[in-house]
Design a protein around this motif. Structure first.
Motif, PDB file in Angstrom:
ATOM      1  N   ARG A 199       0.733  -1.013   0.134  1.00  0.00           N
ATOM      2  CA  ARG A 199      -0.022   0.077  -0.033  1.00  0.00           C
ATOM      3  C   ARG A 199       1.141   1.188   0.005  1.00  0.00           C
ATOM      4  NH1 ARG A 199      -3.637   3.262   2.961  1.00  0.00           N
ATOM      5  NH2 ARG A 199      -5.723   2.942   2.492  1.00  0.00           N
ATOM      6  N   SER A 200       2.000   1.346   0.775  1.00  0.00           N
ATOM      7  CA  SER A 200       2.663   2.485   0.836  1.00  0.00           C
ATOM      8  C   SER A 200       3.365   2.781  -0.507  1.00  0.00           C
ATOM      9  CB  SER A 200       3.906   2.234   1.885  1.00  0.00           C
ATOM     10  OG  SER A 200       4.635   1.175   1.370  1.00  0.00           O
ATOM     11  N   VAL A 201       3.651   1.775  -1.215  1.00  0.00           N
ATOM     12  CA  VAL A 201       4.432   1.974  -2.645  1.00  0.00           C
ATOM     13  C   VAL A 201       3.128   2.614  -3.398  1.00  0.00           C
ATOM     14  CG1 VAL A 201       4.970   0.954  -4.735  1.00  0.00           C
ATOM     15  CG2 VAL A 201       5.877   0.067  -2.536  1.00  0.00           C
ATOM     16  N   VAL A 202       1.951   2.267  -3.483  1.00  0.00           N
ATOM     17  CA  VAL A 202       0.989   2.805  -4.224  1.00  0.00           C
ATOM     18  C   VAL A 202       0.940   4.280  -3.797  1.00  0.00           C
ATOM     19  CG1 VAL A 202      -1.499   2.746  -4.844  1.00  0.00           C
ATOM     20  CG2 VAL A 202      -0.441   0.626  -4.081  1.00  0.00           C
ATOM     21  N   ILE A 203       0.715   4.387  -2.616  1.00  0.00           N
ATOM     22  CA  ILE A 203       0.558   6.123  -2.088  1.00  0.00           C
ATOM     23  C   ILE A 203       1.579   6.887  -2.223  1.00  0.00           C
ATOM     24  CG2 ILE A 203      -0.097   7.187  -0.021  1.00  0.00           C
ATOM     25  CD1 ILE A 203      -1.693   4.889   0.868  1.00  0.00           C
ATOM     26  N   GLU A 204       3.088   6.195  -2.370  1.00  0.00           N
ATOM     27  CA  GLU A 204       4.063   7.053  -2.369  1.00  0.00           C
ATOM     28  C   GLU A 204       4.297   7.413  -3.780  1.00  0.00           C
ATOM     29  OE1 GLU A 204       6.438   5.130   1.253  1.00  0.00           O
ATOM     30  OE2 GLU A 204       7.599   5.469  -0.540  1.00  0.00           O
ATOM     31  N   PHE A 205       3.897   6.485  -4.563  1.00  0.00           N
ATOM     32  CA  PHE A 205       4.147   6.697  -6.176  1.00  0.00           C
ATOM     33  C   PHE A 205       3.107   7.978  -6.837  1.00  0.00           C
ATOM     34  CE2 PHE A 205       2.993   6.227 -10.357  1.00  0.00           C
ATOM     35  CZ  PHE A 205       4.112   6.361 -11.214  1.00  0.00           C
ATOM     36  N   THR A 210      -9.455  -7.161  -2.728  1.00  0.00           N
ATOM     37  CA  THR A 210      -8.518  -6.167  -3.327  1.00  0.00           C
ATOM     38  C   THR A 210      -8.866  -4.734  -2.851  1.00  0.00           C
ATOM     39  OG1 THR A 210      -7.600  -5.643  -5.464  1.00  0.00           O
ATOM     40  CG2 THR A 210      -9.996  -5.903  -5.530  1.00  0.00           C
ATOM     41  N   GLU A 211      -8.015  -3.795  -3.061  1.00  0.00           N
ATOM     42  CA  GLU A 211      -8.100  -2.449  -2.377  1.00  0.00           C
ATOM     43  C   GLU A 211      -8.072  -1.614  -3.474  1.00  0.00           C
ATOM     44  OE1 GLU A 211      -5.494  -1.314   0.723  1.00  0.00           O
ATOM     45  OE2 GLU A 211      -6.437   0.392   1.174  1.00  0.00           O
ATOM     46  N   LEU A 212      -9.426  -0.926  -3.536  1.00  0.00           N
ATOM     47  CA  LEU A 212      -9.635   0.147  -4.701  1.00  0.00           C
ATOM     48  C   LEU A 212      -9.156   1.439  -4.155  1.00  0.00           C
ATOM     49  CD1 LEU A 212     -11.541   0.768  -7.088  1.00  0.00           C
ATOM     50  CD2 LEU A 212     -13.060   1.805  -5.267  1.00  0.00           C
ATOM     51  N   PHE A 213      -8.460   2.335  -5.086  1.00  0.00           N
ATOM     52  CA  PHE A 213      -7.972   3.453  -4.729  1.00  0.00           C
ATOM     53  C   PHE A 213      -8.422   4.423  -5.681  1.00  0.00           C
ATOM     54  CE2 PHE A 213      -4.646   0.769  -3.097  1.00  0.00           C
ATOM     55  CZ  PHE A 213      -4.116   1.234  -1.802  1.00  0.00           C
ATOM     56  N   ALA A 214      -8.901   5.824  -5.330  1.00  0.00           N
ATOM     57  CA  ALA A 214      -8.920   6.884  -6.225  1.00  0.00           C
ATOM     58  C   ALA A 214      -8.165   7.937  -5.831  1.00  0.00           C
ATOM     59  CB  ALA A 214     -10.666   7.257  -5.931  1.00  0.00           C
ATOM     60  N   PHE A 215      -7.318   8.479  -6.952  1.00  0.00           N
ATOM     61  CA  PHE A 215      -6.295   9.532  -6.387  1.00  0.00           C
ATOM     62  C   PHE A 215      -6.747  10.598  -7.417  1.00  0.00           C
ATOM     63  CE2 PHE A 215      -3.581   5.726  -5.348  1.00  0.00           C
ATOM     64  CZ  PHE A 215      -3.011   6.377  -4.070  1.00  0.00           C
TER      65      PHE A 215
END
Ligand code: SAM
Length: 253
Positions: free
Chosen positions: A216-222, A243-248
């Motif tokens: 998760r930290s890799v997704v958020i840091e990127f 699975t974890e859904l992300f909206a950026f």
């Protein structure tokens, strides 16, 4: 004709048996993530069940009726559809179960697809007002810089090899305009708690890149490093696990 082929194959196989070689009909390779699920069989099965293809995948293949609508509802609650979305890109739409629901919520000018499975890509172009772009499996070369209001991918980065994800994330950063959205799911450590590892170990899946895990930290840091802000995240079913859904959202200049 097919029985003639079978007889022929059986004669050839008898003569090849002493040297340990057997000829078999080429079946669908389920471990090839670029190929997705068999097209004709899936369409026929959905028809037999009197379901739309999307509902068939949700309910019968995945055993989670209404799951794609719930993902769209999550996107809505994260604010993705608050401003009108006109230019959308979807990576790996497959049957189009998210596409059909997204279109209903947008003021569509252009919906671009990048999809490696030929039969599914052709099907989507025949069913929906979408543009299939040449798909090399890693880039969105036909999409202009800073042009997209939303780029989304569902059950794609939780499935494909890491470098496919890595390349598409760089492309998302390039093509999304300021104020636009990147939405996707990935299997993170939040999906591997309690006995999740045991459940995957017993799943019977033994080869291929599915399920694909990224911390998760890799997704958020990127995405943070590339001027995106996390609008929300949610755990979604991805049988036999999650699975974890992300909206950026890309920051406005
Ligand atoms: C697990 S399926 C998910 C399909 C659909 N999004 C859904 O959730 O029903 C992954 C999809 O991504 C497509 N795909 C796999 N590798 C790809 C790549 N490198 N570029 C674009 N699409 C890809 C597959 O053909 C398939 O349609």
């Amino acid at each position: 004709m097919s029985s003639l082929l079978q007889i022929g194959r059986s004669i050839v196989n008898k003569s090849l048996a002493p040297i340990g070689i057997e000829i078999r009909r080429k079946g669908h390779d389920w471990s090839d993530t670029a190929n997705f699920i068999p097209f004709e069989q899936t369409i026929a099965a959905a028809r037999a069940e009197k379901l739309s293809v999307g509902d068939y995948v949700d309910a019968q293949m995945n055993g989670v009726p209404g799951s794609s609508q719930r993902t769209i509802d999550q996107m809505q609650s994260m604010g993705v559809f608050v401003d009108p979305l006109k230019r959308i890109v979807e990576i790996g739409p497959g049957t189009g179960r998210y596409l059909e629901k997204t279109i209903k919520l947008c003021c569509l000018e252009n919906y671009e697809l990048y999809e490696t499975s030929g039969p599914w890509a052709d099907y989507l172009v025949s069913e929906y007002p979408v543009n299939l772009q040449p798909t090399d499996g890693y880039s969105m070369a036909s999409t202009a810089d800073q042009s997209a209001d939303l780029v989304h991918a569902h059950k794609v980065f939780s499935t494909v090899p890491f470098l496919v994800t890595c390349c598409y994330w760089h492309e998302m950063v390039r093509v999304i305009r300021s104020g636009g959205w990147a939405v996707f799911d990935i299997m993170t450590e939040n999906c591997l708690r309690d006995d999740a590892m045991g459940i995957w170990a017993k799943s019977g899946i033994r080869n291929g890149s599915f399920p694909s895990v990224v911390p998760r930290s890799v997704v958020i840091e990127f995405f943070t490093r590339h001027q995106f802000t996390l609008g929300g995240s949610a755990i979604l079913p991805m049988p036999p696990g999650t699975t974890e859904l992300f909206a950026f959202r890309k920051q406005r200049h």
